[in-house]
Enzyme design. Structure first.
Site, mmCIF file in Angstrom:
data_model
loop_
_atom_site.group_PDB
_atom_site.id
_atom_site.type_symbol
_atom_site.label_atom_id
_atom_site.label_comp_id
_atom_site.label_asym_id
_atom_site.label_seq_id
_atom_site.Cartn_x
_atom_site.Cartn_y
_atom_site.Cartn_z
ATOM 1 N N HIS A 265 34.941 -13.816 -13.957
ATOM 2 C CA HIS A 265 34.777 -13.515 -12.527
ATOM 3 C C HIS A 265 35.996 -14.002 -11.740
ATOM 4 O O HIS A 265 36.493 -13.315 -10.848
ATOM 5 C CB HIS A 265 33.559 -14.243 -11.950
ATOM 6 C CG HIS A 265 32.237 -13.852 -12.523
ATOM 7 N ND1 HIS A 265 31.498 -14.683 -13.319
ATOM 8 C CD2 HIS A 265 31.516 -12.710 -12.384
ATOM 9 C CE1 HIS A 265 30.373 -14.083 -13.660
ATOM 10 N NE2 HIS A 265 30.358 -12.878 -13.113
ATOM 11 N N LYS B 43 34.287 -5.802 -19.179
ATOM 12 C CA LYS B 43 33.293 -6.104 -20.223
ATOM 13 C C LYS B 43 32.131 -5.118 -20.075
ATOM 14 O O LYS B 43 31.609 -4.618 -21.049
ATOM 15 C CB LYS B 43 32.790 -7.545 -20.130
ATOM 16 C CG LYS B 43 31.794 -7.858 -21.248
ATOM 17 C CD LYS B 43 31.404 -9.301 -21.264
ATOM 18 C CE LYS B 43 30.506 -9.656 -20.116
ATOM 19 N NZ LYS B 43 29.146 -9.075 -20.235
ATOM 20 N N ASP B 44 31.758 -4.862 -18.825
ATOM 21 C CA ASP B 44 30.734 -3.848 -18.555
ATOM 22 C C ASP B 44 31.460 -2.521 -18.327
ATOM 23 O O ASP B 44 31.476 -1.994 -17.203
ATOM 24 C CB ASP B 44 29.917 -4.247 -17.323
ATOM 25 C CG ASP B 44 29.181 -5.544 -17.551
ATOM 26 O OD1 ASP B 44 28.204 -5.538 -18.296
ATOM 27 O OD2 ASP B 44 29.607 -6.575 -16.999
ATOM 28 N N GLN C 227 29.435 0.299 -16.851
ATOM 29 C CA GLN C 227 29.159 0.073 -15.423
ATOM 30 C C GLN C 227 30.366 0.473 -14.575
ATOM 31 O O GLN C 227 30.232 1.155 -13.542
ATOM 32 C CB GLN C 227 28.825 -1.406 -15.204
ATOM 33 C CG GLN C 227 28.786 -1.818 -13.731
ATOM 34 C CD GLN C 227 28.286 -3.231 -13.532
ATOM 35 O OE1 GLN C 227 27.086 -3.443 -13.508
ATOM 36 N NE2 GLN C 227 29.184 -4.195 -13.382
ATOM 37 N N ARG D 84 25.519 -14.786 -19.647
ATOM 38 C CA ARG D 84 24.433 -14.945 -20.616
ATOM 39 C C ARG D 84 24.860 -15.732 -21.858
ATOM 40 O O ARG D 84 24.004 -16.070 -22.686
ATOM 41 C CB ARG D 84 23.872 -13.573 -21.009
ATOM 42 C CG ARG D 84 23.088 -12.924 -19.848
ATOM 43 C CD ARG D 84 22.397 -11.647 -20.266
ATOM 44 N NE ARG D 84 21.490 -11.152 -19.245
ATOM 45 C CZ ARG D 84 21.756 -10.124 -18.420
ATOM 46 N NH1 ARG D 84 22.917 -9.508 -18.485
ATOM 47 N NH2 ARG D 84 20.861 -9.730 -17.537
HETATM 48 O O1 PAF Z 1 28.149 -6.777 -12.999
HETATM 49 C C1 PAF Z 1 27.339 -7.379 -12.257
HETATM 50 O O2 PAF Z 1 27.349 -8.618 -12.140
HETATM 51 C C2 PAF Z 1 26.300 -6.579 -11.506
HETATM 52 O O3 PAF Z 1 25.851 -5.487 -12.248
HETATM 53 C C3 PAF Z 1 26.767 -6.127 -10.087
HETATM 54 C C4 PAF Z 1 27.942 -5.174 -10.191
HETATM 55 C C5 PAF Z 1 27.146 -7.344 -9.279
HETATM 56 C C6 PAF Z 1 25.623 -5.395 -9.381
HETATM 57 O O4 PAF Z 1 24.503 -6.203 -9.231
#
Ligand code: PAF
Length: 284
Positions: A37, A152-153, A156, A190
């Site tokens: 992050h 990583k996602d 998404q 996690r």
């Molecule tokens: O990747 C995440 O932490 C979540 O899916 C996000 C993008 C903050 C949406 O809740």
């Protein structure tokens, strides 16, 4: 660092900043911040006048048997990490502020099934609907010029890019590189669920992906057999494999011998947590 919890007040502040001509870069998170992050926050700081980070554990993206209640909430630690990086705004909305009519009565925004029903979407029905809905709400509250999501996602990131493109949202979506532990394990909130022994074992997920990448780069395009072999190895290493796929990077459809931009993507349980990881592969 300004800390805002009221969604309406916060939106007013963001609109005022835009009116003053400031550019805003946004990093949405669910907290329990790690180096992954923080690398996104550093990117944001380098790209705009104002950096906004949100922390909101979004109930809409968790399935009924998933870890919404147990999800690690470490606000004071998160806050000091963001203060150290001199983030301008930390947005901490409440569930009521986000879903005033209740989460089940809320308008939702969905990206097309062809992207959301594969990989993680196949084993987490409704997950991406929850993600696209909350990200839309957050985009409308934050009004960012730039939004940054971790790779990583990967799915998404792709789903959000598609949503932004299809809905013509005037936001540049940027992916940040995966940050890893020394043993190669991709950082994740996690990972805290892993025992010390499992953390060592977890490195095999990355190692199996890299071994597969090397075989592909050496010219092996029998992807079904590479997938079978990787799944077998992961099983031997104690993983319960959800999926291990070799797909096209933009459609997420299974790769074939004509595909040039590939993604090796995997999800597997090790003990309690379900770990995900991926690797982009570009062929000449
Ligand atoms: O990747 C995440 O932490 C979540 O899916 C996000 C993008 C903050 C949406 O809740």
């Amino acid at each position: 660092m300004h800390i805002c919890t009221d969604s309406k007040d916060f939106q007013q502040q963001m609109l005022a900043l835009r009116q003053q001509g400031k550019t805003i870069a946004f990093v949405p998170t669910m907290g329990n911040l790690h180096e992954g992050h923080l690398s996104l926050v550093k990117m944001a700081k380098a790209k705009a006048d104002i950096t906004v980070v949100s922390i909101f554990v979004n109930p809409l993206q968790f399935g009924p048997n998933e870890d919404f209640s147990a999800y690690p909430r470490t606000l004071s630690d998160d806050q000091s990490k963001l203060e150290t990086l001199a983030v301008d705004y930390l947005f901490l909305p409440t569930i009521e502020g986000i879903y005033p009519r209740g989460k089940d009565l809320h308008t939702s925004v969905s990206a097309h099934d062809s992207l959301t029903n594969k990989l993680c979407g196949a084993s987490r029905p409704g997950h991406f609907l929850g993600v696209t809905t909350i990200v839309n709400i957050l985009f409308n509250l934050v009004q960012p010029h730039i939004a940054i999501f971790g790779k990583k996602d990967f799915q998404q990131l792709l789903v959000i890019k598609r949503m932004v493109e299809d809905l013509r949202l005037p936001i540049e979506v940027i992916g940040g590189a995966i940050v890893r532990e020394k043993n190669g394990l991709a950082m994740s909130s996690r990972n805290g669920y892993l025992t010390a022994l499992e953390k060592d074992q977890a490195a095999h997920l990355r190692a199996t992906i890299i071994a597969t990448q090397k075989q592909i780069e050496a010219g092996d395009d029998d992807y079904p057999s590479l997938i079978r072999n990787a799944k077998k190895l992961l099983k031997q290493d104690g993983f319960n494999v959800d999926y291990f796929e070799i797909v096209d990077q933009t459609t997420l459809a299974p790769a074939d011998s004509n595909s040039k931009q590939l993604l090796i993507a995997a999800a597997a349980w090790l003990g309690q947590p379900r770990l995900i990881d991926n690797q982009e592969v570009t062929l000449q």
